[in-house]
Each structure stands twice: as C-alpha cells, then as structure tokens.
Enzyme design. Structure first.
Site, PDB file in Angstrom:
ATOM      1  CG  MET A  30      -1.934  -1.166   1.155  1.00  0.00           C
ATOM      2  SD  MET A  30      -3.432  -0.879   2.089  1.00  0.00           S
ATOM      3  CE  MET A  30      -2.790  -0.728   3.743  1.00  0.00           C
ATOM      4  CG  HIS A  37       6.842  -2.257   2.303  1.00  0.00           C
ATOM      5  ND1 HIS A  37       6.753  -1.155   3.127  1.00  0.00           N
ATOM      6  CD2 HIS A  37       5.596  -2.794   2.257  1.00  0.00           C
ATOM      7  CE1 HIS A  37       5.510  -1.027   3.546  1.00  0.00           C
ATOM      8  NE2 HIS A  37       4.781  -1.999   3.049  1.00  0.00           N
ATOM      9  CD  GLN A  61      -6.469  -3.691   2.164  1.00  0.00           C
ATOM     10  OE1 GLN A  61      -6.391  -4.220   1.063  1.00  0.00           O
ATOM     11  NE2 GLN A  61      -5.468  -3.729   3.033  1.00  0.00           N
ATOM     12  CD  GLN A 148       6.172 -14.769  11.252  1.00  0.00           C
ATOM     13  OE1 GLN A 148       7.245 -15.298  10.996  1.00  0.00           O
ATOM     14  NE2 GLN A 148       5.766 -14.526  12.482  1.00  0.00           N
ATOM     15  CG  ASP A 150       0.193  -7.546   7.842  1.00  0.00           C
ATOM     16  OD1 ASP A 150      -0.480  -6.859   8.614  1.00  0.00           O
ATOM     17  OD2 ASP A 150       1.159  -7.085   7.197  1.00  0.00           O
TER      18      ASP A 150
END
Ligand code: AMP
Length: 282
Positions: A30, A37, A61, A148, A150
C-alpha cells in the site's frame, strides 16, 4: 524503473515477460514503503528475473472509520526504495482503474477470516482477498511475497491461492523490526514520540509468551495472561486481542500439544495508530 498505471498495459507487459520465459516476482503493497517492504522486494529480486511491486491503497479493505483517507504517501521515496531493493516495475493503478463503475465481485474466504482481525475489521479480509486476486491476475507472477507481520493475512492468501488454483508460489518473509523490537509499519508514523516509546510493549509481550512456551507452559490462558500483564505496563495501549492459537488452524484449545506450532497474536490502538504483531513458537 517502468511505471505502469493501466491494467491493460500490466497484462501486456506480464504476457511479454512470460513469453520470453522470464520468472516474475510480485510484491503487493500500500506504499509509504520501509525496510519491511524492502526485505520482500530483495527476496523477490534474488528469485526472479523481473520484480513487480504494486502500490495501491485499497478502499475495499478499510472500514468507514479507518484511515483510508489519510493513509501516508511518499511516491518519490517509494520509487527510490523499490529500485534500490531490486524491483524493476511499479504497478501504480488508480482506484478508478482497479474498480471501474459497476464493479461488484468480491471474494470471501471463510472461517479463518472470522476471528482476530476479522472480529475487529469485519469486511477487511474480503477486501484483501479481492484486491490480491485482482493484482495476481494483472501481474501473473510465478512467485509472490508477503510479510509474516500480517500473520492471519498470510493464511488468507495461502487459502485464496490454493482454493482458486492460482498458479503462483507464495513466500512468507520474516518481520523486520526497529532496534527496540517494534515491527516496522507504515502506520508507525501516526505514533507521537511518547507513544513510540511505549510501542515496544507488543514485542516484549510476544517475547515473554514465547519464552514461557519454551519453558513448557502450554495452557492457553496462562500464555495469554503473560502477554496481557506486559501490555498492562502501557496505560495508553488499548488491546483488541492478545491471543495464542494453533499456527496452522488458528484454533484455540485450552491446552496446546507438547509438540506443535503456536502463534502469539496482538493487536490494538496506541493513540491513533493501530498496531499488530505476532510471533511463532514451536
Ligand atoms: P502493506 O503496505 O502494509 O499492505 O504491506 C505490504 C506487505 O509488506 C505485506 O505483505 C506486509 O505483511 C509486508 N510487511 C509490512 N511490514 C512488514 C515488516 N515490518 N516486515 C516484513 N514484512 C512487512
């Protein structure tokens, strides 16, 4: 780096890469990218010929009261980080491009979405599964990378890929943390300096439960109480859940088997920042 904002162009580029036998890696994000990231993009770069990173803040979401409208952005910084980490294509579609008028399809995954995050963000995983399916169809990767950080999301995407027969291998990358243990997150920017000091409480709580598990404690309530007691040290952290579950099923038996794999999961608000973290023990 090539920047693509149209779905048709993304299809064409991915088809072209595949026709030349190139391995495609894909990292959905996002934006407002950080070292977490970067770790995903770097791993993708070692395993593929071409690495596509998407930056798309997905309205589906977010609930109405959440931070969709104020989600942080840094387009130039994101481009630099993607290039430095080994990405060579940025897929950067608009909301209108991804959800053209009349859009009405959504993907619902089932029981694993109902607890933990699902309790506090009821439509969240439907939005995640729908956008990830769309992005995988646009980018056609051989490999895709998720953090991981999330944990429940990784389970949802694993189910999505299996259940829809999507021909793509999913990779889960370890959580990247600040030096005091706070998991790196785009949302950490919402923390005041005082809240930032308190925010390491999540890692501390997870670590204590992890140690207790390794000392042989298997009763779920005892493990949860250990986390809760640490979290109580911060007067400002508003816990949504501090739970221990079977790492494969997310089941919550009263007592875990001697041998197995459990996940400790915490989420809550510190001021305006919703923080989420987890740790696996086996
Ligand atoms: P987001 O931009 O927050 O939607 O995250 C995009 C991807 O990066 C997801 O797969 C996240 O799980 C992953 N991610 C976010 N933060 C971290 C982190 N600290 N360490 C590893 N992966 C992360």
């Amino acid at each position: 780096m090539r920047i693509i904002s149209s779905v048709q162009e993304m299809h064409d580029v991915s088809n072209e890469l595949r026709s030349h036998g190139k391995a495609i890696g894909f990292v959905p994000t996002m934006g407002y990218l950080h070292e977490g990231h970067a770790a995903l993009i770097e791993q993708a770069a070692t395993q593929n010929d071409s690495v596509i990173v998407s930056v798309f803040v997905n309205p589906l979401q977010f609930a109405a009261h959440e931070d969709f409208g104020i989600y942080p952005k840094n387009f130039d910084g994101d481009c630099a980080l993607i290039e430095q980490s080994g990405g060579n294509i940025l897929f950067y579609p608009s909301v209108h491009e991804m959800y053209s008028p009349g859009f009405s399809t959504s993907i619902s995954i089932g029981t694993i979405t109902e607890k933990f995050e699902g309790t506090f963000r009821p439509k969240h995983f439907e939005g995640v599964a729908t956008i990830v399916a769309k992005l995988l169809l646009c980018t056609k990767p051989h490999h895709t990378y998720f953090g991981q950080k999330d944990y429940q999301q990784t389970m949802v995407i694993k189910r999505l890929i299996q259940d829809l027969h999507i021909d793509c291998t999913m990779h889960i990358v370890d959580t990247i943390r600040e030096s005091d243990g706070l998991a790196k997150s785009s949302r950490n920017v919402y923390l005041s300096s005082d809240e930032r000091k308190q925010s390491c409480i999540l890692f501390k709580a997870l670590s204590e439960a992890f140690q207790a598990y390794h000392k042989g404690i298997r009763q779920r309530e005892r493990l949860n109480t250990i986390m809760q007691e640490v979290l109580n040290e911060s007067s400002d952290f508003k816990v949504q859940y501090a739970a221990t579950a079977d790492a494969y099923s997310l089941d919550e038996p009263d007592e875990f088997e001697k041998i197995g794999k459990v996940v400790f999961l915490i989420a809550g608000y510190l001021g305006n920042a919703r923080l989420i973290d987890n740790m696996i023990a086996e």
